[in-house]
Design an enzyme around this catalytic site. Structure first.
Site, PDB file in Angstrom:
ATOM      1  N   LYS A  13     -13.440  -2.042  -4.552  1.00  0.00           N
ATOM      2  CA  LYS A  13     -13.630  -1.625  -5.950  1.00  0.00           C
ATOM      3  C   LYS A  13     -14.395  -2.679  -6.757  1.00  0.00           C
ATOM      4  O   LYS A  13     -15.383  -2.370  -7.404  1.00  0.00           O
ATOM      5  CB  LYS A  13     -12.267  -1.354  -6.626  1.00  0.00           C
ATOM      6  CG  LYS A  13     -11.441  -0.274  -5.956  1.00  0.00           C
ATOM      7  CD  LYS A  13     -10.155   0.013  -6.724  1.00  0.00           C
ATOM      8  CE  LYS A  13      -9.147  -1.136  -6.749  1.00  0.00           C
ATOM      9  NZ  LYS A  13      -8.472  -1.390  -5.467  1.00  0.00           N
ATOM     10  N   ARG A  88      -3.409   2.905 -12.344  1.00  0.00           N
ATOM     11  CA  ARG A  88      -2.733   2.704 -11.070  1.00  0.00           C
ATOM     12  C   ARG A  88      -1.422   3.475 -11.000  1.00  0.00           C
ATOM     13  O   ARG A  88      -0.737   3.416  -9.987  1.00  0.00           O
ATOM     14  CB  ARG A  88      -2.402   1.230 -10.922  1.00  0.00           C
ATOM     15  CG  ARG A  88      -3.293   0.466  -9.963  1.00  0.00           C
ATOM     16  CD  ARG A  88      -2.792  -0.941 -10.033  1.00  0.00           C
ATOM     17  NE  ARG A  88      -3.100  -1.784  -8.938  1.00  0.00           N
ATOM     18  CZ  ARG A  88      -4.180  -2.546  -8.875  1.00  0.00           C
ATOM     19  NH1 ARG A  88      -5.111  -2.460  -9.785  1.00  0.00           N
ATOM     20  NH2 ARG A  88      -4.324  -3.378  -7.880  1.00  0.00           N
ATOM     21  N   ARG A 122     -10.730 -12.572   2.360  1.00  0.00           N
ATOM     22  CA  ARG A 122     -11.418 -12.552   1.068  1.00  0.00           C
ATOM     23  C   ARG A 122     -11.446 -13.930   0.414  1.00  0.00           C
ATOM     24  O   ARG A 122     -10.479 -14.666   0.441  1.00  0.00           O
ATOM     25  CB  ARG A 122     -10.713 -11.560   0.141  1.00  0.00           C
ATOM     26  CG  ARG A 122     -11.292 -11.533  -1.249  1.00  0.00           C
ATOM     27  CD  ARG A 122     -11.033 -10.237  -1.923  1.00  0.00           C
ATOM     28  NE  ARG A 122      -9.632 -10.066  -2.294  1.00  0.00           N
ATOM     29  CZ  ARG A 122      -9.199  -9.008  -2.980  1.00  0.00           C
ATOM     30  NH1 ARG A 122     -10.026  -8.046  -3.319  1.00  0.00           N
ATOM     31  NH2 ARG A 122      -7.925  -8.911  -3.295  1.00  0.00           N
ATOM     32  N   ARG A 155      -6.986 -15.701  -2.937  1.00  0.00           N
ATOM     33  CA  ARG A 155      -6.035 -15.258  -3.943  1.00  0.00           C
ATOM     34  C   ARG A 155      -4.602 -15.386  -3.459  1.00  0.00           C
ATOM     35  O   ARG A 155      -4.311 -15.132  -2.307  1.00  0.00           O
ATOM     36  CB  ARG A 155      -6.330 -13.798  -4.311  1.00  0.00           C
ATOM     37  CG  ARG A 155      -7.092 -13.672  -5.603  1.00  0.00           C
ATOM     38  CD  ARG A 155      -7.604 -12.290  -5.795  1.00  0.00           C
ATOM     39  NE  ARG A 155      -6.535 -11.284  -5.758  1.00  0.00           N
ATOM     40  CZ  ARG A 155      -6.760  -9.994  -5.996  1.00  0.00           C
ATOM     41  NH1 ARG A 155      -7.975  -9.579  -6.275  1.00  0.00           N
ATOM     42  NH2 ARG A 155      -5.773  -9.137  -5.946  1.00  0.00           N
ATOM     43  N   ARG A 166       1.458  -4.755  -1.291  1.00  0.00           N
ATOM     44  CA  ARG A 166       0.479  -4.098  -2.171  1.00  0.00           C
ATOM     45  C   ARG A 166       0.080  -2.730  -1.625  1.00  0.00           C
ATOM     46  O   ARG A 166      -0.149  -1.793  -2.372  1.00  0.00           O
ATOM     47  CB  ARG A 166      -0.747  -4.991  -2.352  1.00  0.00           C
ATOM     48  CG  ARG A 166      -0.464  -6.142  -3.324  1.00  0.00           C
ATOM     49  CD  ARG A 166      -1.419  -7.288  -3.138  1.00  0.00           C
ATOM     50  NE  ARG A 166      -2.794  -6.954  -3.411  1.00  0.00           N
ATOM     51  CZ  ARG A 166      -3.830  -7.596  -2.883  1.00  0.00           C
ATOM     52  NH1 ARG A 166      -3.642  -8.598  -2.050  1.00  0.00           N
ATOM     53  NH2 ARG A 166      -5.054  -7.234  -3.188  1.00  0.00           N
TER      54      ARG A 166
HETATM   55  P1  ADP Z   1      -6.281  -5.332  -5.697  1.00  0.00           P
HETATM   56  O1  ADP Z   1      -7.212  -6.188  -4.947  1.00  0.00           O
HETATM   57  O2  ADP Z   1      -4.928  -5.198  -5.060  1.00  0.00           O
HETATM   58  O3  ADP Z   1      -6.878  -4.014  -6.114  1.00  0.00           O
HETATM   59  P2  ADP Z   1      -6.341  -6.317  -8.463  1.00  0.00           P
HETATM   60  O4  ADP Z   1      -7.176  -7.530  -8.557  1.00  0.00           O
HETATM   61  O5  ADP Z   1      -6.875  -5.048  -9.016  1.00  0.00           O
HETATM   62  O6  ADP Z   1      -5.858  -6.160  -6.967  1.00  0.00           O
HETATM   63  O7  ADP Z   1      -4.920  -6.600  -9.169  1.00  0.00           O
HETATM   64  C1  ADP Z   1      -4.130  -7.734  -8.866  1.00  0.00           C
HETATM   65  C2  ADP Z   1      -2.728  -7.591  -9.462  1.00  0.00           C
HETATM   66  O8  ADP Z   1      -2.821  -7.446 -10.902  1.00  0.00           O
HETATM   67  C3  ADP Z   1      -1.967  -6.343  -9.024  1.00  0.00           C
HETATM   68  O9  ADP Z   1      -1.300  -6.537  -7.798  1.00  0.00           O
HETATM   69  C4  ADP Z   1      -0.999  -6.151 -10.194  1.00  0.00           C
HETATM   70  O10 ADP Z   1       0.080  -7.048 -10.150  1.00  0.00           O
HETATM   71  C5  ADP Z   1      -1.848  -6.511 -11.380  1.00  0.00           C
HETATM   72  N1  ADP Z   1      -2.565  -5.310 -11.924  1.00  0.00           N
HETATM   73  C6  ADP Z   1      -3.916  -5.114 -11.968  1.00  0.00           C
HETATM   74  N2  ADP Z   1      -4.209  -3.914 -12.508  1.00  0.00           N
HETATM   75  C7  ADP Z   1      -3.023  -3.330 -12.801  1.00  0.00           C
HETATM   76  C8  ADP Z   1      -2.642  -2.065 -13.360  1.00  0.00           C
HETATM   77  N3  ADP Z   1      -3.563  -1.156 -13.732  1.00  0.00           N
HETATM   78  N4  ADP Z   1      -1.307  -1.811 -13.515  1.00  0.00           N
HETATM   79  C9  ADP Z   1      -0.386  -2.701 -13.140  1.00  0.00           C
HETATM   80  N5  ADP Z   1      -0.661  -3.894 -12.593  1.00  0.00           N
HETATM   81  C10 ADP Z   1      -1.971  -4.217 -12.427  1.00  0.00           C
END
Ligand code: ADP
Ligand code: ZN
Length: 219
Positions: A13, A88, A122, A155, A166
């Site tokens: 994404k 989400r 990553r 990360r 996750r």
């Molecule tokens: P990923 O690589 O898992 O898509 P992101 O960088 O989008 O991860 O998000 C990292 C963390 O930030 C998530 O695991 C969550 O804890 C928090 N987070 C991000 N976006 C949201 C959301 N829309 N709702 C709830 N938590 C979020």
């Protein structure tokens, strides 16, 4: 155009959105980046949400919806935006419908083995946030960002145990959004089955879909 990019963690994404923003000239809004930024700056909010993020859990809806609603009020969102990592949950999707609506949802289909290989390799730039991969998208110089010279790091939530958590959270809380948006006629699927597919190829596939929808809806 108001675009949502949907898909499991590690689907790409952020990688694709950061390229699409340049082509389309509309902002790339990543709630994950916003969360990590609050944590890095050690704001009150950052302290509250760090525990969720570190263990791979979602930040509570009310907090993340408030953050996003503030961001969408800014001038640069008038012509549209690309949302990465939001919504989400169904609650977040309903909130987004109220705040601004959505024109197109790109659903990235990626098999689990590709996801796990991606996330466990990553690398992120500590300065500009650019995303690399130790297997498939290597920086020219090991550990250093091509774009800005910043140091690359892994990360906190890209550790194997947290990746599994996750994925579980995704299946349980986010996957129902596929049906939510399909029912509304907004969903388009784009697949990536091979970990070696370069981002440019995926971005091209996604751009094709965007142009089609632009024509269909006269946007
Ligand atoms: P990923 O690589 O898992 O898509 P992101 O960088 O989008 O991860 O998000 C990292 C963390 O930030 C998530 O695991 C969550 O804890 C928090 N987070 C991000 N976006 C949201 C959301 N829309 N709702 C709830 N938590 C979020
Ligand atoms: Zn950088």
């Amino acid at each position: 155009m108001k675009i949502v990019i949907l898909g499991p963690p590690g689907a790409g994404k952020g990688t694709y959105a950061s390229r699409l923003t340049k082509i389309l000239g509309i902002p790339h809004i990543s709630t994950g980046d916003m969360v990590r930024d609050e944590i890095r700056r050690q704001t009150d909010l950052g302290r509250k949400i760090k525990e969720y993020s570190d263990r791979g859990a979602l930040v509570p809806d009310e907090i993340i919806i408030r953050l996003l609603a503030e961001r969408l009020k800014r001038e640069d969102c008038k012509r549209g935006f690309i949302l990465d990592g939001f919504p989400r949950t169904i609650g977040q999707a309903e909130a987004l419908d109220k705040i601004s609506g959505v024109d197109l949802v790109i659903n990235l289909n990626v098999p689990d083995d590709v996801i796990i290989a991606r996330l466990s390799n990553r690398l992120i730039c500590s300065k500009c946030g650019a995303i690399y991969n130790a297997l498939t998208l290597k920086p020219k110089k090991e550990g250093i960002c091509d774009r800005c010279g910043g140091k690359l790091y892994r990360r906190e939530d890209d550790r194997p145990e947290v990746i599994q958590e996750r994925l579980k959270v995704y299946r349980r809380q986010t996957e129902p959004l596929i049906e939510y948006y399909a029912k509304r006629g907004l969903l388009r699927n784009v697949s990536c089955n091979d970990i070696m597919t370069p981002p440019e190829v995926m971005v091209e596939k996604i751009m094709k879909v965007i142009r089609e929808v632009e024509r269909e809806k006269n946007l």
